[in-house]
Design an enzyme around this catalytic site. Structure first.
Site, PDB file in Angstrom:
ATOM      1  N   ARG A  32       0.832  -1.201   0.000  1.00  0.00           N
ATOM      2  CA  ARG A  32       0.000   0.000   0.000  1.00  0.00           C
ATOM      3  C   ARG A  32       0.870   1.255   0.000  1.00  0.00           C
ATOM      4  NH1 ARG A  32      -2.791   2.890   4.083  1.00  0.00           N
ATOM      5  NH2 ARG A  32      -2.183   1.357   5.653  1.00  0.00           N
ATOM      6  N   TYR A  37     -16.068  15.319 -16.742  1.00  0.00           N
ATOM      7  CA  TYR A  37     -16.460  13.910 -16.669  1.00  0.00           C
ATOM      8  C   TYR A  37     -17.421  13.675 -15.492  1.00  0.00           C
ATOM      9  CZ  TYR A  37     -15.965   9.015 -15.303  1.00  0.00           C
ATOM     10  OH  TYR A  37     -16.219   7.734 -14.900  1.00  0.00           O
ATOM     11  N   ASP A  82      -6.812  16.864 -16.388  1.00  0.00           N
ATOM     12  CA  ASP A  82      -7.105  15.462 -16.684  1.00  0.00           C
ATOM     13  C   ASP A  82      -6.768  15.244 -18.156  1.00  0.00           C
ATOM     14  OD1 ASP A  82      -8.220  13.038 -17.385  1.00  0.00           O
ATOM     15  OD2 ASP A  82      -9.958  13.265 -16.069  1.00  0.00           O
ATOM     16  N   LYS A 134      -8.121   3.909 -19.697  1.00  0.00           N
ATOM     17  CA  LYS A 134      -8.433   4.236 -21.083  1.00  0.00           C
ATOM     18  C   LYS A 134      -7.202   4.075 -21.980  1.00  0.00           C
ATOM     19  CE  LYS A 134     -12.482   5.408 -19.318  1.00  0.00           C
ATOM     20  NZ  LYS A 134     -12.248   5.653 -17.893  1.00  0.00           N
TER      21      LYS A 134
END
Lengths: 348, 435
Positions: free
Chosen positions: B95, B148, B220, B245
């Site tokens: 982590r 978005y 972004d 993506k």
């Protein structure tokens, strides 16, 4: 204790400043408002840490030092409580931070402050330091606080304080630095605070004598600078206190001097070159700079106000009689001492 | 170091007398000595293949191994990292960090021209961690009203209770953006190419406004990727991606990334730790492998999208086409010199509205009708009944989502095949079935 996921310490800040000195210029804002209906309040404004902004929300309902104390509101801090919290926490942070940089491990550190406002009465800071270090090291730390704490250095230096009045329909008027010879006795009550260090840049400030049941003022650095946004930082407390005291004076004398009530808003600002505290640049100024406040007024009865000159005179008086303003602008006599708490292990 | 002195004593060395003698400073990365660290001046095609690759000293493996482990043996370096509060640069627990993460992070940082990156479990994990890490309770954020949907929901539904106020503006209207800025504005969050209208905001102009405001600009860059534009070069402070993506590129993983100066990315990393949006080592491997072909894929998708947009602009069955290469509304501020291409997205409105658009999609034989984008295979969907279905007609109209709007994510198939398939589907939907 926090979970130590810190990724920005003063060490990184020192190296960043050495590469770009402008990253060491920190700008603080304290705002205060006096309203006939809502009383006195203070808040921090957005701070800039070099090129990074920190916009935290800390708002305080304050006890108006010009209003008689009632039994219900004695727990609320006054402007001088905020200012002393700023001075004490800065000294505390300098002592613990600088000591930690030297490798000293502290178990507990606290400081008691008094500020009487009487002529020639010294401001006192009495530290209680619980750490396994020799007495000479404690003396060294106290000396470093004298040399490197920005708010302490402001207390003992003559730092010019400017003010500006912003009437809504006229150009901004700018005042000269407050003239110490024109200062009057402050109406503010004496201030006393007890501060104790918790962890990293965090500390708590209590009314003195200390009572665990009392509401604490929390002090912390912003998360942009080693803290976690637990409270305002020392410079912000000082600026809030200064702005609040000026606002309180304006509110108290608005009706008698101008013939009407008004809402007064005061914004106090200062710049700290943190290179001075950190010694990233040995020649850097340690005390606060560019200290000033901007005053504006709004009132439904503003059209009935007396001349702009009357308002300016009142603002000038509020700024020049501010006890906190004098702590900043006039060199103060400061008695600073350190002792070990009774439970502390003997020096080795 | 005593951990109660957190923030003060890090970087302490014996003999240090004050802060100025502390030794810890920010370094780029994190990377290990096995990760390839390449000059950011190399071409993106080269960086995509080689940057960050883990060169295993034992086996000589050419591909980056998968460090499928949740934890690592503790040693003195681990203990020192705990003591000094510097857990990001030492493998301790996945982590906190894992060589598989470091490999893909270094590759993306190199492509975006950044010092550091942090990989996350989704694009929204990256955006949420970035927004929280870089703002305070009491701050203000400016973003686009047609950002978005996931980002919009975060800003609209979570920020008020988190003490952050948000103003939504037209991302193309710099005057409106400047007017929205307040003293407490801390973050400007925009997309390099918007979804689904493919508006191209002026990134340099946004950077100027952010600088004047003392705010940070987050871009972004999901739709354009660093192959087409590098927002950090144009003045942005942080770039985020839905790596699901184009970066991943094969519609087989979910991931995100935030990249920029280490000063900021370290804080985002710490926020990711607390939110728990860590990226799993296997997905790191898939993402790093996928990015090796990013430049090739994007080049083909750029070309295919331009060709498809050109065909659609001439089709009698199409009301409007949205693509930066065609110019027109939404692309006036575009500076072609800042872009190598405009990606694989095309928006177009089927004449006759949503019913015909649905019919059109049902007649396609090559593209899949699915949400998401950026994969090697073409995908089509309608914003009105997927990503933007929660909006009213009026709200859709405001941001330009007109009836019949199709979002076409062009893949790397042969463009002739794609155009022919689209042509046939349009004709069938608009002529044959209308009879």
């Amino acid at each position: 204790m926090r979970n130590s996921f810190n990724t920005a310490s003063f060490s990184e800040v020192v190296h960043e400043i050495r590469e770009d000195a402008s990253e060491g210029l920190f700008r603080y804002v304290g705002r205060a408002r006096h309203s006939p209906l809502r009383g006195l309040s203070a808040e921090v404004g957005p701070a800039m840490f070099g090129r990074v902004k920190s916009a935290r929300r800390f708002t305080y309902a304050l006890r108006d030092p010009f209003t008689p104390v009632t039994t219900s509101d004695t727990d609320e801090p006054t402007p001088i409580d905020l200012a002393l919290t700023g001075i004490g926490s800065c000294s505390l942070m300098t002592l613990v931070g600088g000591g930690s940089a030297k490798g000293i491990v502290f178990d507990a550190v606290s400081v008691d402050l008094t500020c009487d406002h009487a002529d020639k009465a010294p401001v006192t800071l009495d530290f209680a330091i619980d750490a396994e270090i020799r007495d000479e090291r404690i003396d060294e730390l106290i000396q470093r606080v004298r040399q490197r704490s920005p708010n302490y250095a402001t207390l003992v230096a003559a730092v010019p304080v400017h003010w500006a009045w912003e009437p809504s329909t006229a150009p901004t008027r700018r005042g000269e630095p407050a003239d110490p010879t024109r200062s009057r006795r402050s109406p503010a009550r004496p201030g006393t605070r007890h501060l104790r260090w918790l962890s990293g840049p965090q500390s708590e400030s209590f009314a003195h004598p200390f009572s665990a049941a009392a509401t604490a003022l929390r002090v912390d650095n912003p998360k942009q600078l080693t803290g976690v946004d637990w409270g305002p930082n020392p410079q912000e407390y000082l600026m809030m206190g200064y702005a609040a005291e000026v606002a309180a004076h304006l509110g108290a004398h608005s009706r008698s001097r101008l013939g009407h009530e008004a809402i007064w808003e005061v914004t106090a600002r200062c710049t700290e070159d943190v290179s001075g505290l950190l010694r990233a640049d040995p020649a850097a100024v340690v005390h606060l700079q560019d200290v000033g406040c901007r005053v504006s007024m709004s009132s439904p009865a503003a059209s009935h106000a007396r001349s702009i000159g009357d308002i300016e005179e009142l603002v000038d008086e509020a700024v020049s009689t501010s006890a906190i303003g004098r702590l900043i602008s006039e060199p103060q006599i400061v008695d600073m001492a350190a002792r070990r708490p009774a439970s502390s292990p003997s020096a080795r | 170091m005593d951990r109660t002195a957190i923030g003060f004593g890090e970087g302490h060395t014996p003999g240090a007398e004050w802060f100025d003698e502390l030794r810890r400073r920010r370094i780029k990365g994190p990377i290990s000595t096995q990760n390839r660290s390449l000059s950011r001046s190399l071409a993106p095609e080269t960086l995509a293949v080689h940057a960050g690759t883990y060169e295993d000293p034992i086996t000589g493996a050419v591909g980056t191994p998968i460090f499928q482990t949740s934890t690592f043996l503790l040693d003195q370096a681990s203990y020192d990292a705990f003591a000094d509060g510097a857990l990001r640069d030492v493998p301790i627990y996945s982590r906190y960090g894992n060589p598989s993460q470091w490999s893909v992070q270094e590759k993306i940082a190199a492509l975006e021209g950044a010092e550091s990156a942090v990989a996350t479990s989704s694009g929204m994990a990256a955006i949420a961690a970035t927004v929280y890490a870089l703002t305070n309770c009491g701050s203000h954020i400016v973003s686009a009203y047609d950002v978005y949907g996931g980002t919009y929901n975060l800003l609209r539904e979570d920020m008020p209770s988190a003490g952050r106020d948000v103003t939504f503006v037209d991302p193309l209207d710099l005057d409106a953006i400047r007017a929205a800025v307040r003293p407490e504005t801390q973050l400007l969050l925009f997309e390099s190419l918007t979804n689904p209208m493919l508006k191209a905001p002026d990134i340099r102009g946004l950077a100027r406004i952010a600088e004047e405001a003392g705010a940070l600009l987050v871009i972004d860059n999901t739709f354009l990727t660093p192959i087409n534009v590098r927002p950090l070069d144009l003045g942005a402070d942080i770039v985020v991606h839905s790596a699901t993506k184009y970066l991943g590129g094969h519609s087989d993983l979910t991931a995100g990334v935030a990249t920029g100066r280490r000063k900021f990315v370290d804080r985002i990393w710490a926020q990711v730790l607390r939110f728990g949006g860590t990226l799993d080592p296997l997905v790191c491997f898939l993402l790093e492998r996928g990015i090796k072909t990013l430049a090739l894929r994007i080049r083909v998708q750029n070309e295919n999208a331009v060709a498809l947009a050109g065909y659609l602009a001439s089709s009698p069955y199409v009301e409007a086409v949205h693509h930066p290469a065609l110019g027109g509304k939404g692309h006036e501020a575009l500076r072609p010199e800042d872009y190598r291409g405009f990606g694989g997205m095309v928006g177009f409105e089927v004449a006759g509205g949503d019913e015909r658009a649905l019919r059109f999609m049902s007649h396609l034989t090559l593209p899949y009708v699915a949400t998401s984008l950026g994969g090697v295979e073409s995908l089509v969907s309608m914003p009105a009944n997927t990503s933007h279905s929660s909006l009213t007609r009026r709200q859709m109209s405001t941001i330009g989502i007109n009836p019949g709007l199709i979002r076409f994510s062009v893949g790397i198939e042969n463009v002739g095949d794609l155009v022919e398939d689209v042509q046939t589907a349009l004709k069938t939907a608009c002529e044959v079935e209308d009879r």
